[in-house]
Write a protein that holds these residues in place. Structure first.
Motif, PDB file in Angstrom:
ATOM      1  N   GLU A   1       0.873  -1.255   0.116  1.00  0.00           N
ATOM      2  CA  GLU A   1      -0.010   0.122   0.064  1.00  0.00           C
ATOM      3  C   GLU A   1       0.956   1.268   0.025  1.00  0.00           C
ATOM      4  OE1 GLU A   1      -2.126  -0.502   3.747  1.00  0.00           O
ATOM      5  OE2 GLU A   1      -3.500  -2.106   2.610  1.00  0.00           O
ATOM      6  N   LEU A   2       1.892   1.252   0.338  1.00  0.00           N
ATOM      7  CA  LEU A   2       2.906   2.247   0.541  1.00  0.00           C
ATOM      8  C   LEU A   2       4.207   1.886  -0.008  1.00  0.00           C
ATOM      9  CD1 LEU A   2       2.544   3.399   4.304  1.00  0.00           C
ATOM     10  CD2 LEU A   2       1.461   4.450   2.044  1.00  0.00           C
ATOM     11  N   ASP A   3       4.920   2.737  -0.568  1.00  0.00           N
ATOM     12  CA  ASP A   3       6.631   2.515  -1.030  1.00  0.00           C
ATOM     13  C   ASP A   3       7.577   3.109   0.003  1.00  0.00           C
ATOM     14  OD1 ASP A   3       5.614   1.516  -3.672  1.00  0.00           O
ATOM     15  OD2 ASP A   3       5.145   3.514  -4.366  1.00  0.00           O
ATOM     16  N   VAL A   4       6.983   4.105   0.748  1.00  0.00           N
ATOM     17  CA  VAL A   4       7.968   4.774   1.539  1.00  0.00           C
ATOM     18  C   VAL A   4       7.296   5.638   2.431  1.00  0.00           C
ATOM     19  CG1 VAL A   4       8.238   6.999   0.083  1.00  0.00           C
ATOM     20  CG2 VAL A   4      10.067   6.418   1.565  1.00  0.00           C
ATOM     21  N   ALA A   5       7.675   5.877   3.776  1.00  0.00           N
ATOM     22  CA  ALA A   5       6.886   6.339   4.817  1.00  0.00           C
ATOM     23  C   ALA A   5       7.786   7.361   5.762  1.00  0.00           C
ATOM     24  CB  ALA A   5       5.947   5.509   5.233  1.00  0.00           C
ATOM     25  N   LEU A   6       7.294   8.411   6.242  1.00  0.00           N
ATOM     26  CA  LEU A   6       7.839   9.025   7.190  1.00  0.00           C
ATOM     27  C   LEU A   6       7.240   8.404   8.479  1.00  0.00           C
ATOM     28  CD1 LEU A   6       7.499  12.791   6.502  1.00  0.00           C
ATOM     29  CD2 LEU A   6       9.578  11.291   6.253  1.00  0.00           C
ATOM     30  N   VAL A   7       8.182   7.801   9.542  1.00  0.00           N
ATOM     31  CA  VAL A   7       7.652   7.344  10.900  1.00  0.00           C
ATOM     32  C   VAL A   7       8.606   7.944  11.868  1.00  0.00           C
ATOM     33  CG1 VAL A   7       7.363   5.199   9.549  1.00  0.00           C
ATOM     34  CG2 VAL A   7       9.591   5.526  10.543  1.00  0.00           C
ATOM     35  N   HIS A   8       8.134   7.686  13.190  1.00  0.00           N
ATOM     36  CA  HIS A   8       8.861   8.365  14.281  1.00  0.00           C
ATOM     37  C   HIS A   8       8.470   7.160  15.470  1.00  0.00           C
ATOM     38  CE1 HIS A   8       4.710  10.256  14.769  1.00  0.00           C
ATOM     39  NE2 HIS A   8       4.900   9.506  15.816  1.00  0.00           N
ATOM     40  N   ASP A   9       9.446   7.379  16.350  1.00  0.00           N
ATOM     41  CA  ASP A   9       9.321   6.707  17.729  1.00  0.00           C
ATOM     42  C   ASP A   9       9.999   7.548  18.551  1.00  0.00           C
ATOM     43  OD1 ASP A   9      12.273   6.461  18.097  1.00  0.00           O
ATOM     44  OD2 ASP A   9      12.218   4.673  16.825  1.00  0.00           O
ATOM     45  N   TYR A  10       9.482   7.271  19.941  1.00  0.00           N
ATOM     46  CA  TYR A  10       9.758   8.432  21.225  1.00  0.00           C
ATOM     47  C   TYR A  10      10.447   7.482  22.091  1.00  0.00           C
ATOM     48  CZ  TYR A  10       5.590  10.934  19.556  1.00  0.00           C
ATOM     49  OH  TYR A  10       4.747  11.672  18.658  1.00  0.00           O
ATOM     50  N   ASP A  11      11.079   8.275  23.086  1.00  0.00           N
ATOM     51  CA  ASP A  11      11.443   7.771  24.256  1.00  0.00           C
ATOM     52  C   ASP A  11      10.270   7.061  24.958  1.00  0.00           C
ATOM     53  OD1 ASP A  11      14.217   8.654  23.856  1.00  0.00           O
ATOM     54  OD2 ASP A  11      13.973  10.373  24.985  1.00  0.00           O
ATOM     55  N   PHE A  12      10.555   5.878  25.650  1.00  0.00           N
ATOM     56  CA  PHE A  12       9.226   5.170  26.342  1.00  0.00           C
ATOM     57  C   PHE A  12       8.703   4.161  25.421  1.00  0.00           C
ATOM     58  CE2 PHE A  12       9.680   8.823  29.443  1.00  0.00           C
ATOM     59  CZ  PHE A  12      10.247   8.153  30.282  1.00  0.00           C
ATOM     60  N   VAL A  13       8.754   4.778  23.871  1.00  0.00           N
ATOM     61  CA  VAL A  13       7.831   4.031  23.007  1.00  0.00           C
ATOM     62  C   VAL A  13       8.990   3.554  21.709  1.00  0.00           C
ATOM     63  CG1 VAL A  13       5.779   3.552  21.902  1.00  0.00           C
ATOM     64  CG2 VAL A  13       6.041   5.228  23.635  1.00  0.00           C
ATOM     65  N   PRO A  14       9.885   2.770  22.068  1.00  0.00           N
ATOM     66  CA  PRO A  14      10.911   2.471  20.949  1.00  0.00           C
ATOM     67  C   PRO A  14      10.254   1.583  19.828  1.00  0.00           C
ATOM     68  CG  PRO A  14      11.413   1.150  22.724  1.00  0.00           C
ATOM     69  CD  PRO A  14      10.290   1.962  23.300  1.00  0.00           C
ATOM     70  N   ALA A  15      10.592   1.648  18.708  1.00  0.00           N
ATOM     71  CA  ALA A  15      10.260   0.993  17.554  1.00  0.00           C
ATOM     72  C   ALA A  15      10.533  -0.671  17.842  1.00  0.00           C
ATOM     73  CB  ALA A  15      10.481   1.571  16.199  1.00  0.00           C
ATOM     74  N   SER A  16       9.482  -1.354  17.334  1.00  0.00           N
ATOM     75  CA  SER A  16       9.826  -2.953  17.454  1.00  0.00           C
ATOM     76  C   SER A  16      10.934  -3.374  16.428  1.00  0.00           C
ATOM     77  CB  SER A  16       8.493  -3.720  17.515  1.00  0.00           C
ATOM     78  OG  SER A  16       7.654  -3.339  18.625  1.00  0.00           O
ATOM     79  N   PRO A  17      11.640  -4.242  16.603  1.00  0.00           N
ATOM     80  CA  PRO A  17      12.548  -4.676  15.319  1.00  0.00           C
ATOM     81  C   PRO A  17      11.778  -5.355  14.518  1.00  0.00           C
ATOM     82  CG  PRO A  17      13.571  -5.300  17.512  1.00  0.00           C
ATOM     83  CD  PRO A  17      12.124  -4.759  17.857  1.00  0.00           C
ATOM     84  N   ASP A  18      11.890  -5.072  12.908  1.00  0.00           N
ATOM     85  CA  ASP A  18      11.211  -5.583  11.981  1.00  0.00           C
ATOM     86  C   ASP A  18      12.104  -5.846  10.782  1.00  0.00           C
ATOM     87  OD1 ASP A  18       9.482  -6.265  10.013  1.00  0.00           O
ATOM     88  OD2 ASP A  18       8.031  -4.751  10.376  1.00  0.00           O
ATOM     89  N   SER A  19      12.423  -7.017  10.641  1.00  0.00           N
ATOM     90  CA  SER A  19      13.484  -7.584   9.441  1.00  0.00           C
ATOM     91  C   SER A  19      12.933  -6.888   8.180  1.00  0.00           C
ATOM     92  CB  SER A  19      13.726  -8.811   9.547  1.00  0.00           C
ATOM     93  OG  SER A  19      12.765  -9.688   9.461  1.00  0.00           O
ATOM     94  N   THR A  20      11.595  -6.822   8.239  1.00  0.00           N
ATOM     95  CA  THR A  20      11.017  -6.599   6.598  1.00  0.00           C
ATOM     96  C   THR A  20      10.944  -5.083   6.184  1.00  0.00           C
ATOM     97  OG1 THR A  20       8.539  -6.172   7.419  1.00  0.00           O
ATOM     98  CG2 THR A  20       9.287  -8.405   7.043  1.00  0.00           C
ATOM     99  N   VAL A  21      11.529  -4.481   7.281  1.00  0.00           N
ATOM    100  CA  VAL A  21      11.486  -2.786   6.868  1.00  0.00           C
ATOM    101  C   VAL A  21      12.971  -2.255   7.277  1.00  0.00           C
ATOM    102  CG1 VAL A  21      10.568  -0.719   7.934  1.00  0.00           C
ATOM    103  CG2 VAL A  21       9.287  -2.470   7.171  1.00  0.00           C
ATOM    104  N   ASP A  22      13.531  -1.570   6.395  1.00  0.00           N
ATOM    105  CA  ASP A  22      14.560  -0.725   6.674  1.00  0.00           C
ATOM    106  C   ASP A  22      14.178   0.824   6.888  1.00  0.00           C
ATOM    107  OD1 ASP A  22      16.216  -2.873   6.201  1.00  0.00           O
ATOM    108  OD2 ASP A  22      16.712  -2.219   3.927  1.00  0.00           O
TER     109      ASP A  22
END
Length: 317
Positions: A141-162
């Protein structure tokens, strides 16, 4: 020979947990997904799935196959990128996801940059919470995206996404104060010292289920209290306006403070938001993705130059 499309279905089942969720995400019927997974099991020659209540879980062999599927699909994404690089020019559709504040700060300037350097590109923007971006990328559905994470809510590791870092910025506590004419600084103070006086006031947070909501709740808990949430809005401009109207306290990132309304007191916190550009693993060399990354970095750089020296700075490549 294992079919790549069926491997993709198995990988989605591993992440989504139910056949119905896979079918909804990929616009298939549940029966079609079940049928294709059954064919994959016959191709593999060993059981890949087992029922656990209403959910379908992968067997050890199924999980092993998913690991190989991640590698295979990443290589295919790299092949697509290299083929695109062999073509002349950068063009065609580019489906871009963004979180709300990125949609009215970084994205417009990035699109203007793309239009100047790659007029044949056709960017299409979709607002999406960062927690759902991985699903959107894997589903195509997407080719590229802006994402963010915060202190206290780190991003979960995901081997399918760089991901490529874009900008780190401090968060600010915002409260209504008719006398306020400038931002304050909380440097050197602890989170408990800065948030403690707000323990009894109403709070304005992002909607439940978003990373922004989780960050706000966990930050308050780390300061020693449970926030009493009155308003839930995802637009930081609305958070600022509600705070100015005396409706409570909230959190906003540095980029949201540039044009805040009068009558709010902004206090810098020892808490950060990290914005990044995300895309399918192996796709970073695709000309369109690389063009968007460059455009986003240019947009962030110009924005940093226009703010005060303490403003957010682009992160290193």
């Amino acid at each position: 020979m294992l079919d790549v499309r069926r491997l993709h279905l198995l990988r989605e089942l591993d992440r989504r947990g139910t056949i119905a969720a896979v079918a909804e995400a990929l616009t298939f019927t549940a029966s079609a997904v079940s049928q294709q997974l059954g064919v994959l099991e016959r191709e593999a020659g060993v059981p890949l799935l087992e029922r656990s209540g209403r959910r379908v879980v992968l067997t050890p062999a199924g999980r092993t196959l998913v690991t190989h599927a991640d590698a295979v699909l990443q290589r295919l994404e790299l092949a697509v990128s290299e083929l695109a690089s062999a073509r002349e020019g950068v063009g065609g559709p580019l489906r871009i996801g963004t979180f709300p504040s990125g949609g009215h700060t970084i994205v417009p300037a990035a699109l203007a940059e793309l239009a100047r350097h790659h007029p044949a590109l056709e960017p299409m923007v979709r607002e999406i919470d960062s927690a759902r971006v991985s699903d959107g990328l894997r589903a195509g559905e997407l080719d590229v995206a802006l994402v963010h994470d915060y202190d206290f809510v780190p991003a979960s590791p995901d081997s399918t996404v760089d991901e490529i870092p874009l900008v780190d910025e401090p968060m600010y506590l915002v409260m209504g104060d008719a006398r306020a004419t400038a931002r304050g600084t909380g440097r050197g103070a602890t989170l408990a010292e800065l948030l403690g006086p707000c323990a009894e006031v109403p709070w304005i947070t992002a909607r439940d289920g978003t990373t922004g909501h989780a960050m706000a709740v966990r930050a308050c808990q780390a300061a020693g209290f449970q926030p009493r949430i009155r308003h839930q809005v995802n637009d930081f401009r609305t958070v600022l306006a509600l705070a100015a109207a005396g409706q409570g306290a909230g959190f906003v990132p540095e980029t949201a403070t540039a044009h805040g309304p009068a009558g709010v007191l902004l206090t810098e916190l020892p808490l950060f938001r990290r914005s990044k550009v995300a895309f399918r693993a192996g796709g970073g060399s695709h000309p369109a993705i690389a063009a968007f990354v460059a455009a986003a970095r240019a947009a962030v750089g110009r924005r940093a130059d226009a703010t005060h020296p303490g403003g957010p700075q682009p992160t290193a490549p």
